[in-house]
Scaffold this motif. Structure first.
Motif, PDB file in Angstrom:
ATOM      1  N   ILE A 194     -11.235  24.610 -47.491  1.00 21.02           N
ATOM      2  CA  ILE A 194     -12.437  23.767 -47.437  1.00 21.02           C
ATOM      3  C   ILE A 194     -12.713  23.244 -48.849  1.00 21.02           C
ATOM      4  O   ILE A 194     -13.170  23.993 -49.696  1.00 21.02           O
ATOM      5  CB  ILE A 194     -13.665  24.562 -46.948  1.00 21.02           C
ATOM      6  CG1 ILE A 194     -13.341  25.328 -45.681  1.00 21.02           C
ATOM      7  CG2 ILE A 194     -14.845  23.653 -46.758  1.00 21.02           C
ATOM      8  CD1 ILE A 194     -13.337  24.502 -44.437  1.00 21.02           C
ATOM      9  N   PRO A 195     -12.426  21.982 -49.100  1.00 19.81           N
ATOM     10  CA  PRO A 195     -12.671  21.451 -50.448  1.00 19.81           C
ATOM     11  C   PRO A 195     -14.126  21.008 -50.633  1.00 19.81           C
ATOM     12  O   PRO A 195     -14.758  20.555 -49.691  1.00 19.81           O
ATOM     13  CB  PRO A 195     -11.743  20.234 -50.523  1.00 19.81           C
ATOM     14  CG  PRO A 195     -11.425  19.872 -49.115  1.00 19.81           C
ATOM     15  CD  PRO A 195     -11.815  20.994 -48.214  1.00 19.81           C
ATOM     16  N   TYR A 196     -14.619  21.164 -51.863  1.00 17.03           N
ATOM     17  CA  TYR A 196     -15.955  20.709 -52.223  1.00 17.03           C
ATOM     18  C   TYR A 196     -15.832  19.832 -53.450  1.00 17.03           C
ATOM     19  O   TYR A 196     -14.772  19.716 -54.034  1.00 17.03           O
ATOM     20  CB  TYR A 196     -16.854  21.916 -52.566  1.00 17.03           C
ATOM     21  CG  TYR A 196     -17.222  22.749 -51.388  1.00 17.03           C
ATOM     22  CD1 TYR A 196     -16.335  23.695 -50.882  1.00 17.03           C
ATOM     23  CD2 TYR A 196     -18.448  22.599 -50.763  1.00 17.03           C
ATOM     24  CE1 TYR A 196     -16.664  24.457 -49.788  1.00 17.03           C
ATOM     25  CE2 TYR A 196     -18.783  23.375 -49.676  1.00 17.03           C
ATOM     26  CZ  TYR A 196     -17.894  24.290 -49.187  1.00 17.03           C
ATOM     27  OH  TYR A 196     -18.226  25.054 -48.105  1.00 17.03           O
ATOM     28  N   LYS A 197     -16.973  19.234 -53.814  1.00 18.28           N
ATOM     29  CA  LYS A 197     -16.949  18.405 -55.017  1.00 18.28           C
ATOM     30  C   LYS A 197     -17.455  19.247 -56.180  1.00 18.28           C
ATOM     31  O   LYS A 197     -18.619  19.216 -56.525  1.00 18.28           O
ATOM     32  CB  LYS A 197     -17.862  17.193 -54.804  1.00 18.28           C
ATOM     33  CG  LYS A 197     -17.181  15.926 -55.144  1.00 18.28           C
ATOM     34  CD  LYS A 197     -18.010  14.710 -54.827  1.00 18.28           C
ATOM     35  CE  LYS A 197     -17.385  13.537 -55.580  1.00 18.28           C
ATOM     36  NZ  LYS A 197     -18.159  12.331 -55.540  1.00 18.28           N
ATOM     37  N   GLY A 198     -16.561  20.034 -56.761  1.00 18.76           N
ATOM     38  CA  GLY A 198     -16.979  20.842 -57.891  1.00 18.76           C
ATOM     39  C   GLY A 198     -17.183  22.305 -57.523  1.00 18.76           C
ATOM     40  O   GLY A 198     -17.273  22.667 -56.359  1.00 18.76           O
ATOM     41  N   SER A 199     -17.247  23.151 -58.551  1.00 15.12           N
ATOM     42  CA  SER A 199     -17.384  24.592 -58.310  1.00 15.12           C
ATOM     43  C   SER A 199     -18.743  24.965 -57.753  1.00 15.12           C
ATOM     44  O   SER A 199     -18.852  25.860 -56.922  1.00 15.12           O
ATOM     45  CB  SER A 199     -17.195  25.353 -59.633  1.00 15.12           C
ATOM     46  OG  SER A 199     -15.886  25.752 -59.784  1.00 15.12           O
ATOM     47  N   ALA A 200     -19.786  24.298 -58.223  1.00 11.71           N
ATOM     48  CA  ALA A 200     -21.141  24.730 -57.880  1.00 11.71           C
ATOM     49  C   ALA A 200     -21.419  24.710 -56.377  1.00 11.71           C
ATOM     50  O   ALA A 200     -21.854  25.722 -55.820  1.00 11.71           O
ATOM     51  CB  ALA A 200     -22.169  23.904 -58.649  1.00 11.71           C
ATOM     52  N   PRO A 201     -21.187  23.586 -55.672  1.00  9.14           N
ATOM     53  CA  PRO A 201     -21.445  23.629 -54.224  1.00  9.14           C
ATOM     54  C   PRO A 201     -20.526  24.606 -53.503  1.00  9.14           C
ATOM     55  O   PRO A 201     -20.927  25.223 -52.508  1.00  9.14           O
ATOM     56  CB  PRO A 201     -21.183  22.190 -53.765  1.00  9.14           C
ATOM     57  CG  PRO A 201     -20.508  21.501 -54.879  1.00  9.14           C
ATOM     58  CD  PRO A 201     -20.797  22.248 -56.128  1.00  9.14           C
TER      59      PRO A 201
ATOM     60  N   ILE B 265     -35.247  21.563 -54.247  1.00  6.42           N
ATOM     61  CA  ILE B 265     -34.491  22.804 -54.355  1.00  6.42           C
ATOM     62  C   ILE B 265     -33.064  22.619 -53.877  1.00  6.42           C
ATOM     63  O   ILE B 265     -32.139  23.286 -54.328  1.00  6.42           O
ATOM     64  CB  ILE B 265     -35.151  23.904 -53.512  1.00  6.42           C
ATOM     65  CG1 ILE B 265     -36.597  24.085 -53.950  1.00  6.42           C
ATOM     66  CG2 ILE B 265     -34.422  25.212 -53.650  1.00  6.42           C
ATOM     67  CD1 ILE B 265     -37.356  24.975 -53.042  1.00  6.42           C
ATOM     68  N   LEU B 266     -32.888  21.704 -52.923  1.00  7.44           N
ATOM     69  CA  LEU B 266     -31.571  21.548 -52.330  1.00  7.44           C
ATOM     70  C   LEU B 266     -30.628  20.870 -53.307  1.00  7.44           C
ATOM     71  O   LEU B 266     -30.911  19.790 -53.794  1.00  7.44           O
ATOM     72  CB  LEU B 266     -31.668  20.699 -51.063  1.00  7.44           C
ATOM     73  CG  LEU B 266     -32.523  21.270 -49.952  1.00  7.44           C
ATOM     74  CD1 LEU B 266     -32.574  20.300 -48.802  1.00  7.44           C
ATOM     75  CD2 LEU B 266     -31.989  22.607 -49.510  1.00  7.44           C
ATOM     76  N   PRO B 267     -29.489  21.515 -53.564  1.00  7.70           N
ATOM     77  CA  PRO B 267     -28.517  20.861 -54.426  1.00  7.70           C
ATOM     78  C   PRO B 267     -28.033  19.568 -53.797  1.00  7.70           C
ATOM     79  O   PRO B 267     -27.994  19.434 -52.593  1.00  7.70           O
ATOM     80  CB  PRO B 267     -27.359  21.871 -54.485  1.00  7.70           C
ATOM     81  CG  PRO B 267     -27.909  23.137 -54.001  1.00  7.70           C
ATOM     82  CD  PRO B 267     -29.040  22.810 -53.092  1.00  7.70           C
ATOM     83  N   GLY B 268     -27.728  18.612 -54.593  1.00  7.64           N
ATOM     84  CA  GLY B 268     -27.235  17.350 -54.032  1.00  7.64           C
ATOM     85  C   GLY B 268     -28.268  16.267 -54.191  1.00  7.64           C
ATOM     86  O   GLY B 268     -28.753  16.004 -55.265  1.00  7.64           O
ATOM     87  N   PRO B 324     -25.906  25.219 -60.919  1.00  8.45           N
ATOM     88  CA  PRO B 324     -26.577  23.934 -61.164  1.00  8.45           C
ATOM     89  C   PRO B 324     -26.658  23.102 -59.898  1.00  8.45           C
ATOM     90  O   PRO B 324     -25.708  23.041 -59.130  1.00  8.45           O
ATOM     91  CB  PRO B 324     -25.653  23.267 -62.184  1.00  8.45           C
ATOM     92  CG  PRO B 324     -24.314  23.849 -61.935  1.00  8.45           C
ATOM     93  CD  PRO B 324     -24.522  25.237 -61.412  1.00  8.45           C
ATOM     94  N   SER B 325     -27.801  22.448 -59.673  1.00 13.30           N
ATOM     95  CA  SER B 325     -27.932  21.648 -58.462  1.00 13.30           C
ATOM     96  C   SER B 325     -27.693  20.170 -58.690  1.00 13.30           C
ATOM     97  O   SER B 325     -27.635  19.404 -57.755  1.00 13.30           O
ATOM     98  CB  SER B 325     -29.313  21.859 -57.834  1.00 13.30           C
ATOM     99  OG  SER B 325     -30.298  21.717 -58.824  1.00 13.30           O
TER     100      SER B 325
END
Lengths: 335, 499, 149
Positions: A194-201, B265-268, B324-325
């Motif tokens: 499952i790829p995401y855009k970056g480590s954080a998400p 609060i929601l990231p993105g 980080p969000s």
């Protein structure tokens, strides 16, 4: 100014002096090209990633130390995009005068050349290596609710439930993605990527339980492991990490031969004079060896390197060959 | 009570002369950056990072944080004065803010924006202090399915934004969705619509589209109208809002704060979504929705409160979890790392003076901002009286430099040019740019999360309905759709009936 | 039968949407589309593109029946000169440096307005140069090349 005749001897002297002066001005203007007086103006480090990431922070902290030592300003030029290729390409095509260098990574110089069919630059020919800055392994982390306490149990779990386990990554073609693919191939298990855009998400969903495991950069997942939000099973490098000495490597824990390392290095465009390369290597190595930078980097799980330019050249060659094998065997593809 | 003890600790840290000074520097810089179209807090914070090395960690973080939420205040200034959103969350403010400016009520709009932002900042700082850890857990309840349903809700809300023809607005949304798809597909790595340009591999930047669609096209249109001697700006009326303005906006501020705080609060897309949602809510529950788009003060109060509330609460995932969000928070992670603070869940307990000091200084920063911005209103409004022929080249320059500074890329400026042309054509054809922009922001997230949710559920679409939060959001979206479509259908039936 | 376009603006808008949608469908089909359960990269482009084509068609057809405002003339001078100014900036900022780019852009941009007076433009250019060099390049540290070398 009194009018003089051009034929007077005084005038001839004046013209000769004038020409001499012009000549000296031109010679002075050429100083930046002469290595003896390097650096004579601002040095630009191109970082092919967005501000705030590991590559960017390494460049900024090192750059500040080096600037103090060489007496010139060092500015960071962020040129993100295309997995690092845009910045790397810009650096490759810059003037080889020592005033533009690149913060290269395992992605720009080992992974991408093997992953993408059309590269705008040649990682081997277009660059002159300066110094290896730091290496870091990936960390195999799982959500605490996953009933696997070590690599062997994980492999067993994956074999018992083919296709049910999902591993996250920071994107297609990243070292995290390829770590997972190599793991799948070597352990003979079926897991879904499952790829995401970056480590954080990716980390957010891992902690939230949407996915079960991830091979993340040690610097971003270490705090979560320390706080108990994630469980670390192994490190992906050839040696144990000094920040988690009790944690085995993936090779020790069940998959001998598995080794994936991320790294950061300084490169200059090919054709940069050797004297300048030596100077840059010296200054960078000095910065890397400084106590406070070492402490700062090691706290995050990075292992400072250093060494000579030739050592980096050799390292890169080995890495490029290794990643060629990994990409081929894992069957990972990007368009 | 523990909270009071913590706040005391926090204010003790934040009220030192040094930290006050850095807070002030941060918010001042942030305001100026926010006013400049295109150049945002990301570029500024990145550039200032080295300068903060010598500072103690708390001071550095206080200053950098000040830049971020200060930029929210500044972003509304350009949105209101010249119809150029300084920040992505100021796009909605352009709609009614600029309309108010054209009616000579720029001062009132700016004042309401500042005061609403201050209220929102105060409330959300309090929320941060009291509920940070449990709120962080909410972010974990939002998996791909929930995000998708939220985006669907957002898109339906986008329809409400439409001022004119409904079907054209829907078409603009769809076009925005398509434009958002440009770049590498997260799920498969496939490059879409990139025409072989590596600069498009990561998609088109929001600022690029916003500058082109709003900024450049606006300049062209203004020049055209002036050549035809059409009146563009009314005389400046008073600088301060009237009592009616206050009465009309205070509830909008409350609602906006609530929505913004939650969505931040929601990231993105938290902050952007918050301002859009707040505006839509106001328009939906207003007694006379046709006022919106023509200078309704709630249309300024709500989104401005929402985006400032969101700016504060977006620190929650960073301060409580170290995750980080958004891009600015990623920089803050970097700043913390450089100062030897490993961001993570343990920061709250191991470095309480950092955590509480930052919270306290956020409130102080908001106070400084409102003190700073209210007098500035007079200056900004004076700027409006500069002859346009001198003003617009300056705006052009700031926009060009701003777009360039995103990725240090001239290609981005070229793209903004194309969007400027497109925006101009759309204005001529009575198509509204705001729904396009909303589709552009939400589209990729919606598709991303839809496919990710389907991947994780192994192709089973029931996941959107079996997960309670996702189901709730979809039901609200459906209700909103019915509420939006019903009056239109009724009106059409009446029209048909009359013929 | 002669068809009268009652709302030229809507008609043009509809055509533009239709063209965009068509491009999206054609390009989208070049990527793996997949199925509804397992969407590929091309799925959304094709579906959204088709939707846009549909919307564009409906808008255009409606424009034949419902009256709307006439098309305004396109003011060529402001549009072309402003766009040219931006384009010149984009083209020259990396090669010729920020000083040249700012100057060219300001001069060309100022020409877009018939109200501009040349003496003012000179002063304006100097002020903007001061800003781009002083505030942006040195103050904020943006990595601009100053001069063509």
């Amino acid at each position: 100014m009194a009018r003089r005749s051009a034929s007077e001897p005084g005038m001839i002297m004046r013209i000769a002096n004038f020409r001499l002066a012009i000549g000296m001005i031109i010679a002075a203007g050429m100083q930046p090209l002469l290595a003896q007086d390097y650096p004579a103006k601002t040095i630009r480090i191109i970082v092919p990633y967005t501000p705030g990431g590991t590559a960017d922070l390494l460049a900024r902290t090192m750059g500040q130390k080096m600037a103090a030592s060489v007496g010139q300003q060092i500015i960071i030029d962020n040129r993100p995009g295309a997995g690092g290729s845009i910045g790397a390409d810009l650096a490759a095509k810059s003037a080889p005068d020592g005033y533009t260098i690149l913060m290269g990574t395992v992605a720009t110089h080992a992974i991408n050349p093997n992953l993408y069919p059309n590269m705008p630059y040649d990682a081997n020919k277009d660059f002159a290596p300066i110094v290896l800055i730091a290496t870091l392994p990936n960390l195999l982390v799982v959500n605490p609710s996953t009933p696997a306490k070590n690599v062997k149990e994980l492999i067993a779990l994956a074999k018992a439930k083919p296709g049910e386990l999902a591993f996250a990554s920071a994107g297609n073609g990243t070292s995290q993605h390829l770590s997972g693919e190599l793991f799948k191939k070597m352990a003979g298990v079926d897991m879904i990527h499952i790829p995401y855009k970056g480590s954080a998400p990716a980390l957010t969903d891992l902690i939230g339980g949407q996915v079960q495991l991830m091979f993340d950069n040690i610097s971003s997942s270490l705090p979560q492991v320390r706080a108990g939000k994630l469980r670390a099973l192994a490190v992906t490098g050839p040696r144990r990490s000094p920040v988690l000495p009790a944690l085995p490597t993936v090779a020790e824990a069940g998959l001998p031969g598995f080794s994936i390392t991320s790294w950061f290095a300084l490169f200059a465009p090919a054709g940069t004079p050797a004297k300048i390369l030596i100077r840059l290597n010296k200054e960078a190595a000095k910065a890397i060896a400084s106590k406070d930078l070492q402490q700062q980097w090691m706290d995050q799980g990075l292992e400072p390197a250093g060494g000579t330019s030739d050592q980096l050249a050799e390292f890169r060659r080995i890495e490029a060959a290794r990643w060629e094998k990994i990409v081929r065997e894992s069957g990972a593809r990007v368009e | 009570m523990e909270l009071l003890a913590n706040l005391q600790l926090g204010f003790g840290v934040a009220l030192t002369l040094q930290n006050l000074l850095y807070c002030f520097t941060g918010v001042l810089l942030g305001t100026l950056i926010g006013v400049l179209p295109g150049i945002g807090p990301v570029a500024t914070i990145a550039m200032l990072l080295p300068a903060t090395y010598a500072l103690p960690p708390v001071s550095a973080l206080i200053m950098l944080a000040g830049i971020y939420y200060g930029a929210q205040y500044g972003g509304s200034t350009t949105a209101i004065l010249v119809n150029i959103p300084g920040e992505s969350s100021s796009v909605v403010t352009c709609l009614d803010g600029y309309a108010m400016a054209r009616q000579g009520r720029a001062g009132a709009a700016l004042a309401v924006a500042a005061l609403g932002s201050f209220f929102a900042g105060t409330v959300s700082t309090l929320i941060l202090a009291m509920f940070a850890p449990p709120l962080a857990e909410i972010a974990f309840q939002f998996g791909p399915a929930e995000y998708f349903s939220l985006m669907v809700l957002g898109l339906i809300a986008a329809i409400v934004l439409a001022r004119g023809s409904l079907i054209k607005a829907i078409a603009m949304i769809v076009l925005g969705l398509l434009l958002g798809l440009v770049g590498a597909d997260t799920n498969t790595g496939q490059f879409r619509f990139t025409f072989g340009l590596p600069q498009l591999a990561d998609g088109i930047g929001f600022v690029v589209v916003a500058m082109g669609l709003f900024g450049f096209s606006e300049i062209i249109i203004n020049l055209e109208r002036r050549a035809k001697r059409e009146v563009v700006m009314a005389q400046i009326k008073s600088l301060m809002p009237t009592r009616e303005d206050f009465a009309a906006s205070w509830k909008a501020v409350l609602r906006g704060t609530g929505i913004g705080a939650l969505l931040g609060i929601l990231p993105g897309g938290g902050a952007v979504l918050g301002s859009f949602a707040a505006y839509t809510l106001e328009k939906r529950i207003a007694k006379d929705p046709s006022r919106f788009g023509k200078g309704a003060i709630e249309g300024v109060a709500a989104p401005e409160s929402a985006n400032n509330a969101g700016a504060q609460t977006s620190f929650i995932p960073l301060l409580t979890l170290g995750i980080p969000s958004n891009a600015v928070m990623a920089l803050m992670v970097g700043a913390m790392t450089i100062h030897g603070i490993i961001p993570g869940p343990q920061v709250m307990t191991e470095r309480p003076e950092l955590f509480w000091g930052m919270i306290a200084s956020m409130w102080i920063g908001n106070l400084l901002l409102v003190i700073l911005n209210l007098p500035l209103i007079g200056i900004w409004v004076k700027l409006l009286s500069v002859p346009y022929r001198l003003l617009y080249p300056a705006i052009l320059l700031f926009c060009c430099i701003g777009v360039y500074s995103l990725n240090n890329s001239a290609v981005d400026v070229g793209l903004a040019l194309l969007f400027g042309l497109l925006g101009y054509l759309f204005i001529k054809l009575d198509c509204e740019p705001a729904p396009l922009l909303l589709g552009f922001v939400l589209g990729p997230m919606m598709e991303d999360n839809l496919r990710r949710a389907m991947r994780i559920s192994r192709g089973n679409p029931e996941v959107f309905f079996t997960r309670p939060l996702s189901l709730a959001l979809l039901l609200i979206a459906l209700a909103l759709l019915i509420v939006v479509v019903l009056p239109v259908v009724r009106k059409k039936r009446e029209e048909a009936f009359q013929e | 039968m002669k068809v009268r376009i009652r709302s030229p603006r809507d008609f043009c808008a509809g055509v533009i949407f239709l063209l965009f949608g068509l491009c999206a469908v054609l390009m989208g089909r070049g990527y793996p589309v997949g199925t509804a359960r397992n969407m590929g990269a091309g799925y959304f482009p094709v579906v959204l593109g088709a939707l846009l084509v549909l919307l564009g068609t409906v808008i255009s057809i409606k424009s034949l029946m419902i009256a709307g405002e006439k098309l305004e003339n396109i003011g060529l001078r402001p549009m072309l000169l402003v766009l040219l100014a931006i384009g010149v900036f984009a083209g020259s900022v990396d090669s010729l440096g920020i000083v040249a780019a700012t100057t060219l852009m300001t001069v060309i941009g100022a020409a877009a307005s018939p109200e501009s007076r040349w003496r003012e433009v000179v002063v304006l250019t100097l002020v903007l140069l001061g800003l781009s060099v002083g505030a942006f390049t040195y103050g904020l540290g943006l990595p601009f090349k100053l001069l063509p070398f």
